[in-house]
Design a protein around this motif. Structure first.
Motif, PDB file in Angstrom:
ATOM      1  N   VAL A 225      37.906  61.626  49.042  1.00 13.96           N
ATOM      2  CA  VAL A 225      36.533  61.399  49.499  1.00 13.96           C
ATOM      3  C   VAL A 225      36.506  60.404  50.648  1.00 13.96           C
ATOM      4  N   SER A 226      37.263  59.325  50.528  1.00 18.44           N
ATOM      5  CA  SER A 226      37.283  58.328  51.594  1.00 18.44           C
ATOM      6  C   SER A 226      37.871  58.901  52.878  1.00 18.44           C
ATOM      7  N   PHE A 227      38.882  59.765  52.731  1.00 24.66           N
ATOM      8  CA  PHE A 227      39.484  60.391  53.915  1.00 24.66           C
ATOM      9  C   PHE A 227      38.451  61.257  54.632  1.00 24.66           C
ATOM     10  N   VAL A 228      37.723  62.072  53.865  1.00 21.03           N
ATOM     11  CA  VAL A 228      36.715  62.951  54.454  1.00 21.03           C
ATOM     12  C   VAL A 228      35.628  62.144  55.160  1.00 21.03           C
ATOM     13  N   VAL A 229      35.152  61.080  54.514  1.00 13.78           N
ATOM     14  CA  VAL A 229      34.067  60.275  55.084  1.00 13.78           C
ATOM     15  C   VAL A 229      34.522  59.581  56.363  1.00 13.78           C
ATOM     16  N   ILE A 230      35.698  58.942  56.299  1.00 16.69           N
ATOM     17  CA  ILE A 230      36.198  58.225  57.485  1.00 16.69           C
ATOM     18  C   ILE A 230      36.474  59.190  58.625  1.00 16.69           C
ATOM     19  N   PHE A 231      37.105  60.320  58.296  1.00 15.92           N
ATOM     20  CA  PHE A 231      37.420  61.321  59.323  1.00 15.92           C
ATOM     21  C   PHE A 231      36.136  61.843  59.959  1.00 15.92           C
ATOM     22  N   PHE A 232      35.099  62.077  59.135  1.00 16.80           N
ATOM     23  CA  PHE A 232      33.823  62.573  59.645  1.00 16.80           C
ATOM     24  C   PHE A 232      33.187  61.562  60.595  1.00 16.80           C
ATOM     25  N   VAL A 233      33.215  60.284  60.214  1.00 16.03           N
ATOM     26  CA  VAL A 233      32.624  59.244  61.068  1.00 16.03           C
ATOM     27  C   VAL A 233      33.345  59.187  62.414  1.00 16.03           C
ATOM     28  N   LEU A 234      34.668  59.244  62.383  1.00 14.92           N
ATOM     29  CA  LEU A 234      35.439  59.234  63.627  1.00 14.92           C
ATOM     30  C   LEU A 234      35.138  60.469  64.470  1.00 14.92           C
ATOM     31  N   LEU A 235      35.045  61.622  63.816  1.00 17.44           N
ATOM     32  CA  LEU A 235      34.752  62.864  64.531  1.00 17.44           C
ATOM     33  C   LEU A 235      33.358  62.830  65.145  1.00 17.44           C
ATOM     34  N   ALA A 236      32.379  62.316  64.384  1.00 17.93           N
ATOM     35  CA  ALA A 236      31.016  62.231  64.893  1.00 17.93           C
ATOM     36  C   ALA A 236      30.958  61.321  66.114  1.00 17.93           C
ATOM     37  N   GLY A 237      31.686  60.209  66.053  1.00 19.33           N
ATOM     38  CA  GLY A 237      31.715  59.303  67.193  1.00 19.33           C
ATOM     39  C   GLY A 237      32.336  59.954  68.420  1.00 19.33           C
ATOM     40  N   LEU A 238      33.411  60.714  68.198  1.00 24.03           N
ATOM     41  CA  LEU A 238      34.074  61.397  69.306  1.00 24.03           C
ATOM     42  C   LEU A 238      33.173  62.466  69.921  1.00 24.03           C
ATOM     43  N   LEU A 239      32.498  63.237  69.067  1.00 22.36           N
ATOM     44  CA  LEU A 239      31.599  64.273  69.568  1.00 22.36           C
ATOM     45  C   LEU A 239      30.412  63.672  70.309  1.00 22.36           C
ATOM     46  N   HIS A 240      29.915  62.536  69.820  1.00 21.38           N
ATOM     47  CA  HIS A 240      28.817  61.859  70.518  1.00 21.38           C
ATOM     48  C   HIS A 240      29.268  61.435  71.907  1.00 21.38           C
TER      49      HIS A 240
END
Length: 250
Positions: A225-240
């Motif tokens: 769960v922590s991997f998914v959440v952290i990865f998502f936050v990093l991905l969202a920042g990159l896409l932004h």
């Protein structure tokens, strides 16, 4: 290679026009600078001739590279250039029976955007003065299926009387890259390699962050769960960043 520039600002001798002309001067092959203020651009009407729009489209069709140049006025594109693109829209794109806009006969051509603003480079970085102007031009060209080769932004034009040498160098560097862009080199493999490297780096960063928080790695599910959440936050920042902050404000 033939490069054509459509200038939509109020002053064809101003800084934005000068930067555009400097880019054209550095381009290989033939070039043409068109001051849209000198034309009477109007939309097509049924059973009515439209010679000026016909002539403008013919020049665009013959060009390998399109340069769209406009100062940023009130945070967006100058009206003259916007009017030209609006009138050209039915000729640059095609509509489906559902009203979807799709690329048409100019798909695959290359374009560059040029803009300027009074805000300083630092101010523009944080307030994004030129973003709406560039995004509008990008949206129009993406609808027509063109490929972007780059952009030039000149901030801090208030009180400026001559183009900074750094901007002239940037224009020359961009012009030097155009022949390779026009050749339509297949970048599919490059994009997949870039995607692979991006995911690899993000996964490594995610695992590194997990190591800094031992509580989230006590068992399989908390680690997952922590991997998914952290990865998502990093991905969202990159896409932004890729979507909204990709323009070179300075």
């Amino acid at each position: 290679m033939h490069t054509i520039a459509l200038f939509g600002g109020q002053d064809p001798q101003g800084l934005t026009a000068q930067l555009t002309k400097s880019l054209l001067a550095a381009c290989e092959g033939t070039t043409e600078f068109i001051d849209l203020n000198s034309l009477t651009i109007r939309p097509d009407r049924q059973n009515a001739a439209n010679p000026q729009l016909d002539a403008l489209e013919a020049k665009l069709a013959a060009a390998d590279v399109w340069v769209l140049a406009s100062p940023t006025y009130f945070g967006t594109v100058a009206g003259t250039l916007k009017q030209a693109l609006d009138c050209l829209r039915p000729r640059l794109t095609r509509m489906t029976h559902k009203g979807d806009t799709l690329p048409d006969k100019y798909k695959g051509k290359v374009y560059i955007t040029v803009s300027s603003c009074f805000a300083t480079g630092l101010d523009n970085t944080f307030t994004h003065q030129t973003d709406a102007c560039l995004t509008m031009l990008d949206k129009a060209m993406a609808a027509a299926g063109l490929r972007k080769a780059g952009e030039l932004i000149l901030p801090g034009t208030w009180g400026m009387h001559a183009l900074p040498p750094a901007k002239l160098d940037q224009a020359k560097q961009l012009a030097a890259k155009l022949p390779a862009k026009v050749r339509k080199d297949d970048e599919t493999l490059k994009r997949y390699l870039l995607l692979f490297c991006m995911i690899a780096v993000m996964a490594l960063a995610t695992m590194g962050i997990q190591l800094l928080i031992p509580a989230v790695t006590t068992n399989f599910w908390t680690r997952y769960v922590s991997f998914v959440v952290i990865f998502f936050v990093l991905l969202a920042g990159l896409l932004h960043y890729a979507t909204f902050v990709r323009h070179k404000h300075r």
